[in-house]
Design an enzyme around this catalytic site. Structure first.
Site, PDB file in Angstrom:
ATOM      1  N   ASP A 213       0.842  -1.192   0.000  1.00  0.00           N
ATOM      2  CA  ASP A 213       0.000   0.000   0.000  1.00  0.00           C
ATOM      3  C   ASP A 213       0.883   1.250   0.000  1.00  0.00           C
ATOM      4  OD1 ASP A 213      -2.254  -1.534   0.084  1.00  0.00           O
ATOM      5  OD2 ASP A 213      -2.626  -1.263   2.231  1.00  0.00           O
ATOM      6  N   TYR A 278       5.713  -8.999   8.285  1.00  0.00           N
ATOM      7  CA  TYR A 278       5.356  -7.597   8.490  1.00  0.00           C
ATOM      8  C   TYR A 278       5.672  -7.178   9.917  1.00  0.00           C
ATOM      9  CZ  TYR A 278       2.382  -8.340   4.399  1.00  0.00           C
ATOM     10  OH  TYR A 278       1.908  -8.641   3.151  1.00  0.00           O
ATOM     11  N   TYR A 350      -4.557  -9.480   3.758  1.00  0.00           N
ATOM     12  CA  TYR A 350      -4.802  -8.068   4.069  1.00  0.00           C
ATOM     13  C   TYR A 350      -4.517  -7.858   5.555  1.00  0.00           C
ATOM     14  CZ  TYR A 350      -7.062  -7.722  -0.487  1.00  0.00           C
ATOM     15  OH  TYR A 350      -7.315  -7.734  -1.837  1.00  0.00           O
TER      16      TYR A 350
END
Ligand SMILES: [Zn+2]
Length: 389
Positions: A213, A278, A350
């Site tokens: 993103d 992440y 996501y």
């Protein structure tokens, strides 16, 4: 059956006459074939002076085979100082020429070749001799298209592809250019603007192996990309220098492991589906209870989650429920109403929705396990598990 002498009634040159019988007389050029035909027709007509017309008066070719020097100049004017070592010739002839040719070939035994084929071959030989480059059917550096009717040329230089990996240190930058914000920095424009300076060319495109993103940083071992450069003037240039310039630009992008690549690599990296790690800073309305959040993280370790397409991307992606595996979520620490977690998950998970639950569209979620709303404040990709390191 036909009589060769019927050829005398057409206003064509010996080359075009010879081409009608291209599959006869092995080892002859069409012009040579035409001369034999001229002789034979002269005998048949009892007219020793019979001859086909000059090429520039020919109803079929209009003398295009005598204009190679002019066409060559037109091509080289467009090519400029661009580098190429292979080329391909294509051509467009007027429709009435093609029809007249077809009709004649049918009448005289259908054993000829088309004017296009002869032109492409003969101009190809000429061009090869002039430039010292090689005619190649597949994937040539330079494609030449000659319009024989209006005598203009179009050229296309084969794109070049540069493979590499990038890191992105900013939370305000998309991967590729946006139509509605063409001037803002993007990963694509920062890398592309440097490469186009080194290669010349008319445009560039970044093909990424997935994308993060806009507000997500891409750290660690970096993301693979291939930068495509259209119509490059130079096919080779110093990639170390390119990397140095991008990296010293201080625009929040770093590139490394650059190499010249090809179109197939674009498809390869686009199909790759690596797990990612992440680092997320998450935030709650109230103080975060360390024991409860640790337990919530542990509950999701090794679990499959079900994610319905998030509303924020619903215009671009079809509305589906996807299953993704969460390999692990580890709590790094808690401070007030914030906590830092490390997540390892399937490609395409996501993460923001894994944390928030996205109003029940992602199940289970960290918020659900924790029992109060949690949101991602900052997110970084810290590793793409390509199996190379
Ligand atoms: Zn002709």
């Amino acid at each position: 059956m036909f009589h060769l002498a019927e050829l005398a009634s057409y206003n064509i040159c010996s080359r075009c006459a010879g081409r009608i019988f291209a599959y006869h007389g092995h080892g002859l050029t069409n012009v040579e074939r035409g001369r034999y035909l001229q002789f034979a027709i002269g005998c048949e007509l009892g007219n020793p002076d019979f001859s086909f017309c000059d090429e520039d008066k020919c109803k079929l070719c209009h003398g295009i085979f005598k204009k190679f020097d002019d066409i060559y100049s037109l091509v080289m004017k467009k090519v400029g100082d661009a580098q190429f070592s292979t080329f391909l010739v294509g051509s467009v002839f007027p429709e009435d020429t093609m029809m007249m040719e077809e009709e004649m070939q049918r009448k005289f035994g259908s054993s000829g070749e088309s004017i296009k084929k002869e032109f492409n071959r003969e101009f190809g030989k000429f061009f090869s001799m002039k430039t010292g480059t090689e005619y190649r059917q597949d994937d040539p550096d330079l494609s030449i298209l000659v319009n024989a009717e209006y005598l203009f040329v179009e050229i296309k230089l084969r794109s070049i592809y540069v493979y590499g990996k990038y890191r992105k240190f900013r939370r305000d930058m998309p991967q590729t250019r946006w139509i509605h914000r063409p001037d803002g920095d993007t990963v694509e424009s920062i890398i592309g603007s440097v490469m186009i300076r080194h290669s010349g060319g008319t445009n560039y495109y970044l093909h990424g192996s997935g994308r993060e993103d806009v507000d997500v940083r891409m750290l660690g071992n970096g993301r693979e990309f291939v930068l495509e450069l259209e119509n490059p003037a130079r096919r080779e240039f110093d990639l170390d220098q390119v990397a140095r310039e991008v990296n010293e630009y201080h625009r929040g992008i770093e590139i490394f492991d650059l190499s010249f690549s090809d179109k197939d690599t674009v498809s390869r990296i686009k199909l790759e589906n690596h797990k990612k790690v992440y680092d997320a800073l998450i935030v709650s309305d109230g103080l975060i209870d360390e024991e409860r959040i640790r337990k919530a993280c542990a509950e999701l370790n090794g679990k499959n989650i079900y994610q319905r397409t998030p509303l924020r991307v619903a215009q671009r992606r079809s509305d589906l429920i996807r299953t993704r595996r969460i390999d692990s979520i580890d709590l790094v620490g808690v401070s007030g109403n914030e906590a830092e977690i490390i997540i390892s998950a399937d490609a395409g998970t996501y993460i923001k929705e894994l944390v928030s639950g996205d109003d029940g569209r992602t199940k289970p979620s960290l918020s659900e396990m924790y029992g109060a709303p949690l949101n991602v404040k900052e997110l970084d990709v810290i590793k793409i598990c390509r199996g190379e390191d």
